[in-house]
Design a protein around this motif. Structure first.
Motif, PDB file in Angstrom:
ATOM      1  N   ARG A   1      -5.871  10.062  -7.850  1.00  0.00           N
ATOM      2  CA  ARG A   1      -6.784   8.939  -8.084  1.00  0.00           C
ATOM      3  C   ARG A   1      -6.434   8.209  -9.377  1.00  0.00           C
ATOM      4  O   ARG A   1      -6.439   6.983  -9.436  1.00  0.00           O
ATOM      5  CB  ARG A   1      -8.233   9.435  -8.130  1.00  0.00           C
ATOM      6  CG  ARG A   1      -9.228   8.279  -8.279  1.00  0.00           C
ATOM      7  CD  ARG A   1     -10.636   8.706  -8.022  1.00  0.00           C
ATOM      8  NE  ARG A   1     -11.155   9.555  -9.090  1.00  0.00           N
ATOM      9  CZ  ARG A   1     -12.350  10.166  -9.028  1.00  0.00           C
ATOM     10  NH1 ARG A   1     -13.107  10.044  -7.956  1.00  0.00           N
ATOM     11  NH2 ARG A   1     -12.754  10.901 -10.024  1.00  0.00           N
TER      12      ARG A   1
ATOM     13  N   HIS B   1      -5.598   4.795   1.912  1.00  0.00           N
ATOM     14  CA  HIS B   1      -4.446   5.311   1.161  1.00  0.00           C
ATOM     15  C   HIS B   1      -3.707   6.378   1.964  1.00  0.00           C
ATOM     16  O   HIS B   1      -2.492   6.329   2.102  1.00  0.00           O
ATOM     17  CB  HIS B   1      -4.902   5.931  -0.171  1.00  0.00           C
ATOM     18  CG  HIS B   1      -5.131   4.924  -1.255  1.00  0.00           C
ATOM     19  ND1 HIS B   1      -4.186   3.989  -1.590  1.00  0.00           N
ATOM     20  CD2 HIS B   1      -6.192   4.711  -2.064  1.00  0.00           C
ATOM     21  CE1 HIS B   1      -4.665   3.237  -2.572  1.00  0.00           C
ATOM     22  NE2 HIS B   1      -5.885   3.650  -2.876  1.00  0.00           N
TER      23      HIS B   1
ATOM     24  N   ASP C   1       0.811  -1.196   0.000  1.00  0.00           N
ATOM     25  CA  ASP C   1       0.000   0.000   0.000  1.00  0.00           C
ATOM     26  C   ASP C   1       0.854   1.258   0.000  1.00  0.00           C
ATOM     27  O   ASP C   1       0.419   2.298   0.440  1.00  0.00           O
ATOM     28  CB  ASP C   1      -0.939  -0.006   1.208  1.00  0.00           C
ATOM     29  CG  ASP C   1      -2.297   0.568   0.834  1.00  0.00           C
ATOM     30  OD1 ASP C   1      -2.468   0.907  -0.354  1.00  0.00           O
ATOM     31  OD2 ASP C   1      -3.149   0.671   1.717  1.00  0.00           O
ATOM     32  N   ARG C   2       2.063   1.146  -0.494  1.00  0.00           N
ATOM     33  CA  ARG C   2       2.935   2.317  -0.538  1.00  0.00           C
ATOM     34  C   ARG C   2       2.793   3.084  -1.847  1.00  0.00           C
ATOM     35  O   ARG C   2       3.558   3.998  -2.104  1.00  0.00           O
ATOM     36  CB  ARG C   2       4.384   1.896  -0.314  1.00  0.00           C
ATOM     37  CG  ARG C   2       4.604   1.460   1.104  1.00  0.00           C
ATOM     38  CD  ARG C   2       5.965   0.909   1.344  1.00  0.00           C
ATOM     39  NE  ARG C   2       6.057   0.512   2.741  1.00  0.00           N
ATOM     40  CZ  ARG C   2       6.475   1.302   3.702  1.00  0.00           C
ATOM     41  NH1 ARG C   2       6.855   2.522   3.424  1.00  0.00           N
ATOM     42  NH2 ARG C   2       6.512   0.873   4.948  1.00  0.00           N
ATOM     43  N   ARG C   3       1.826   2.692  -2.652  1.00  0.00           N
ATOM     44  CA  ARG C   3       1.618   3.365  -3.935  1.00  0.00           C
ATOM     45  C   ARG C   3       1.359   4.845  -3.751  1.00  0.00           C
ATOM     46  O   ARG C   3       1.758   5.657  -4.555  1.00  0.00           O
ATOM     47  CB  ARG C   3       0.414   2.760  -4.668  1.00  0.00           C
ATOM     48  CG  ARG C   3       0.542   1.310  -5.016  1.00  0.00           C
ATOM     49  CD  ARG C   3      -0.457   0.928  -6.086  1.00  0.00           C
ATOM     50  NE  ARG C   3      -1.831   1.225  -5.714  1.00  0.00           N
ATOM     51  CZ  ARG C   3      -2.581   0.433  -4.969  1.00  0.00           C
ATOM     52  NH1 ARG C   3      -2.094  -0.697  -4.499  1.00  0.00           N
ATOM     53  NH2 ARG C   3      -3.827   0.745  -4.693  1.00  0.00           N
ATOM     54  N   LEU C   4       0.668   5.193  -2.666  1.00  0.00           N
ATOM     55  CA  LEU C   4       0.309   6.590  -2.464  1.00  0.00           C
ATOM     56  C   LEU C   4       1.546   7.479  -2.500  1.00  0.00           C
ATOM     57  O   LEU C   4       1.514   8.567  -3.071  1.00  0.00           O
ATOM     58  CB  LEU C   4      -0.416   6.764  -1.125  1.00  0.00           C
ATOM     59  CG  LEU C   4      -0.870   8.208  -0.901  1.00  0.00           C
ATOM     60  CD1 LEU C   4      -2.204   8.470  -1.568  1.00  0.00           C
ATOM     61  CD2 LEU C   4      -0.928   8.557   0.562  1.00  0.00           C
TER      62      LEU C   4
ATOM     63  N   HIS D   1     -11.585   3.783   1.150  1.00  0.00           N
ATOM     64  CA  HIS D   1     -10.389   3.528   0.349  1.00  0.00           C
ATOM     65  C   HIS D   1      -9.398   4.678   0.450  1.00  0.00           C
ATOM     66  O   HIS D   1      -8.203   4.491   0.604  1.00  0.00           O
ATOM     67  CB  HIS D   1     -10.761   3.302  -1.126  1.00  0.00           C
ATOM     68  CG  HIS D   1     -11.143   1.886  -1.399  1.00  0.00           C
ATOM     69  ND1 HIS D   1     -12.311   1.535  -2.042  1.00  0.00           N
ATOM     70  CD2 HIS D   1     -10.517   0.732  -1.099  1.00  0.00           C
ATOM     71  CE1 HIS D   1     -12.389   0.228  -2.115  1.00  0.00           C
ATOM     72  NE2 HIS D   1     -11.314  -0.284  -1.554  1.00  0.00           N
ATOM     73  N   TRP D   2      -9.943   5.892   0.326  1.00  0.00           N
ATOM     74  CA  TRP D   2      -9.069   7.072   0.443  1.00  0.00           C
ATOM     75  C   TRP D   2      -8.416   7.108   1.821  1.00  0.00           C
ATOM     76  O   TRP D   2      -7.235   7.404   1.950  1.00  0.00           O
ATOM     77  CB  TRP D   2      -9.871   8.357   0.204  1.00  0.00           C
ATOM     78  CG  TRP D   2     -10.026   8.710  -1.241  1.00  0.00           C
ATOM     79  CD1 TRP D   2     -11.174   8.675  -1.967  1.00  0.00           C
ATOM     80  CD2 TRP D   2      -8.994   9.170  -2.132  1.00  0.00           C
ATOM     81  NE1 TRP D   2     -10.935   9.074  -3.263  1.00  0.00           N
ATOM     82  CE2 TRP D   2      -9.598   9.394  -3.396  1.00  0.00           C
ATOM     83  CE3 TRP D   2      -7.630   9.416  -1.995  1.00  0.00           C
ATOM     84  CZ2 TRP D   2      -8.902   9.846  -4.501  1.00  0.00           C
ATOM     85  CZ3 TRP D   2      -6.912   9.864  -3.100  1.00  0.00           C
ATOM     86  CH2 TRP D   2      -7.546  10.080  -4.334  1.00  0.00           C
TER      87      TRP D   2
ATOM     88  N   ALA E   1      -3.322  -0.033  -9.737  1.00  0.00           N
ATOM     89  CA  ALA E   1      -4.060  -1.098  -9.046  1.00  0.00           C
ATOM     90  C   ALA E   1      -4.064  -2.383  -9.870  1.00  0.00           C
ATOM     91  O   ALA E   1      -3.886  -2.358 -11.061  1.00  0.00           O
ATOM     92  CB  ALA E   1      -5.486  -0.643  -8.775  1.00  0.00           C
TER      93      ALA E   1
ATOM     94  N   LEU F   1      -3.380   6.157  -8.717  1.00  0.00           N
ATOM     95  CA  LEU F   1      -3.667   4.993  -7.870  1.00  0.00           C
ATOM     96  C   LEU F   1      -4.437   3.936  -8.659  1.00  0.00           C
ATOM     97  O   LEU F   1      -4.198   2.743  -8.515  1.00  0.00           O
ATOM     98  CB  LEU F   1      -4.473   5.429  -6.635  1.00  0.00           C
ATOM     99  CG  LEU F   1      -3.711   6.277  -5.607  1.00  0.00           C
ATOM    100  CD1 LEU F   1      -4.676   6.919  -4.618  1.00  0.00           C
ATOM    101  CD2 LEU F   1      -2.676   5.437  -4.866  1.00  0.00           C
TER     102      LEU F   1
ATOM    103  N   CYS G   1       2.629   8.020  -6.004  1.00  0.00           N
ATOM    104  CA  CYS G   1       1.695   8.878  -6.729  1.00  0.00           C
ATOM    105  C   CYS G   1       1.785  10.317  -6.234  1.00  0.00           C
ATOM    106  O   CYS G   1       1.667  11.253  -7.026  1.00  0.00           O
ATOM    107  CB  CYS G   1       0.277   8.343  -6.585  1.00  0.00           C
ATOM    108  SG  CYS G   1       0.052   6.771  -7.466  1.00  0.00           S
TER     109      CYS G   1
ATOM    110  N   THR H   1      -1.361   5.507   4.793  1.00  0.00           N
ATOM    111  CA  THR H   1       0.011   5.050   4.542  1.00  0.00           C
ATOM    112  C   THR H   1       1.014   6.188   4.755  1.00  0.00           C
ATOM    113  O   THR H   1       2.207   5.941   4.878  1.00  0.00           O
ATOM    114  CB  THR H   1       0.171   4.467   3.122  1.00  0.00           C
ATOM    115  OG1 THR H   1      -0.145   5.480   2.170  1.00  0.00           O
ATOM    116  CG2 THR H   1      -0.731   3.267   2.927  1.00  0.00           C
TER     117      THR H   1
END
Lengths: 192, 231
Positions: free
Chosen positions: A185, B47, A131-134, B43-44, A192, A188, A137, B50
């Protein structure tokens, strides 16, 4: 890694979930295990948001008093335990900032813009690597958008407050952030 | 995939807490009424959570663990006791050499030949505390003699002319109770009445207006604290 430490992220998270669930049944020993597993992380969150060590200590104490009272409401299937705990810490620390604007010495944008440290062992154990994608991004955003989103998260600031701090019209601030969130968004979703 | 014509970012805005006023109220009503929207907000939130991973860990001082454990043991961390405890900062840490020397000094004084000889079987062991000071304050030593009900402290607080240093006892319930003012010569004796002093009781010194705190609780900064224990 020390041999007595949990050997895998799954194991670390499971140990924390078990301790949190037992805390919900008013098990004080389990509560202290939760504290020992998570206090350094939550203190870091309080310190970053409060910007004042004394206040962060008081807030941390409040946070664990809340954890003790609310642990029975923790649903292992729905939330990651460290996220659940860190969110309580964030909310309490933001409450403190709002109640003590004169004591919050560091500016929230400074607070949000501290250099990113490399994740510690506890982080890699307790946070979900996938979950480190944020972060990736966020890095793709314009500097201002990224700064405002981080300031909103770490400072608990609304559009109106961010606009005031940056001395820009409210509409401009909303537009900056909304465009940033939209790009976030898209990024992300792509990943996904 | 999102299209640029659809810039409705309300879910992210709710997750970050960007909205206020009517926009916020409307978004929260939608949160209750629209499960798909609620999922999007969740979901937000996940995110953004993190971001916590990047916050460096900072090990809190050891006394916080004791404070937190005590607050929970004292009644589930109810607001009143937590609030009272929150006023207090334990200046933890090991006893410094100066503090240890002071302790020896004060103990020597405490065991000066008693005026009357007490039966050996009734010997009461005094309780002592080293009051670990904050920055700029010399260490304190304190002794509580149960047989006389007297607290003695040795140590001096640098005070402005218009301030007094006040000694407090904080028991199991976490509520500070005033014991009395410290004398300016640094050698204070206070006879305790109506306040329970036992091993584990914390002694603390605060800086107050002349004559002591005008309220039931300290009003000024706490400059030193320490726990009493039997020796």
């Amino acid at each position: 890694m020390a041999s007595d430490a949990p050997s895998s992220p799954d194991e670390a998270r499971r140990a924390l979930v078990e301790a949190l669930v037992a805390t919900g049944e008013q098990d004080r020993a389990a509560f202290l295990r939760v504290y020992r597993m998570t206090a350094a992380k939550l203190f870091g969150v309080c310190l970053r948001i409060c910007g004042d060590r004394t206040a962060a200590e008081d807030v941390l104490q409040d946070v664990y008093a809340l954890v003790w009272k609310r642990a029975s409401g923790f649903e292992p299937g729905r939330a990651s335990p460290i996220t659940w705990l860190a969110t309580i810490a964030r909310n309490r620390a933001i409450d403190w900032r709002r109640a003590n604007p004169h004591r919050a010495t560091t500016d929230v944008e400074d607070v949000a813009d501290l250099p990113e440290p490399s994740p510690s062992a506890c982080d890699t154990l307790l946070f979900d690597e996938t979950d480190r994608r944020l972060h990736l991004c966020l890095d793709a955003l314009q500097d201002t958008q990224r700064e405002m989103i981080r300031a909103a998260f770490f400072g608990g600031l609304t559009y109106a407050e961010l606009a005031e701090r940056r001395a820009v019209p409210l509409g401009t601030m909303k537009s900056w952030i909304r465009r940033g969130l939209l790009r976030l968004r898209e990024c992300l979703d792509d990943d996904a | 995939m999102t299209t640029p014509d659809d810039p409705d970012m309300t879910a992210a805005e709710v997750a970050l807490g960007l909205l206020d006023g009517e926009a916020r109220a409307a978004a929260h009503r939608r949160l209750l009424a629209d499960p798909a929207f609620a999922r999007e907000v969740a979901h937000w939130r996940a995110h953004f959570a993190t971001l916590f991973a990047e916050v460096p860990e900072v090990v809190p001082p050891a006394y916080l663990e004791h404070r937190i454990a005590a607050a929970v043991a004292a009644g589930g961390g109810d607001r009143a006791s937590v609030h009272a405890l929150r006023r207090w900062r334990w200046f933890g840490g090991g006893m410094s050499a100066v503090a240890a020397a002071l302790l020896v000094l004060v103990l020597t004084r405490a065991t000066e030949p008693p005026a009357a000889v007490r039966p050996p079987s009734r010997t009461v062991v005094p309780m002592v505390a080293t009051l670990a000071p904050g920055a700029g304050v010399a260490p304190f030593a304190a002794v509580y003699d149960q047989s006389t009900g007297q607290v003695r402290t040795l140590g001096r607080v640098a005070l402005p002319r218009d301030r007094d240093a006040e000694l407090w006892a904080i028991g199991q319930d976490g509520v500070p109770r005033a014991l009395g003012l410290l004398t300016r010569d640094g050698k204070t004796r206070i006879v305790v009445r109506g306040i329970r002093i036992e091993p584990g009781t914390t002694l603390a010194i605060s800086i107050e207006p002349l004559g002591g705190s005008p309220r039931a609780l300290p009003t000024g900064p706490v400059v030193a604290t320490g726990q009493l224990d039997r020796i």
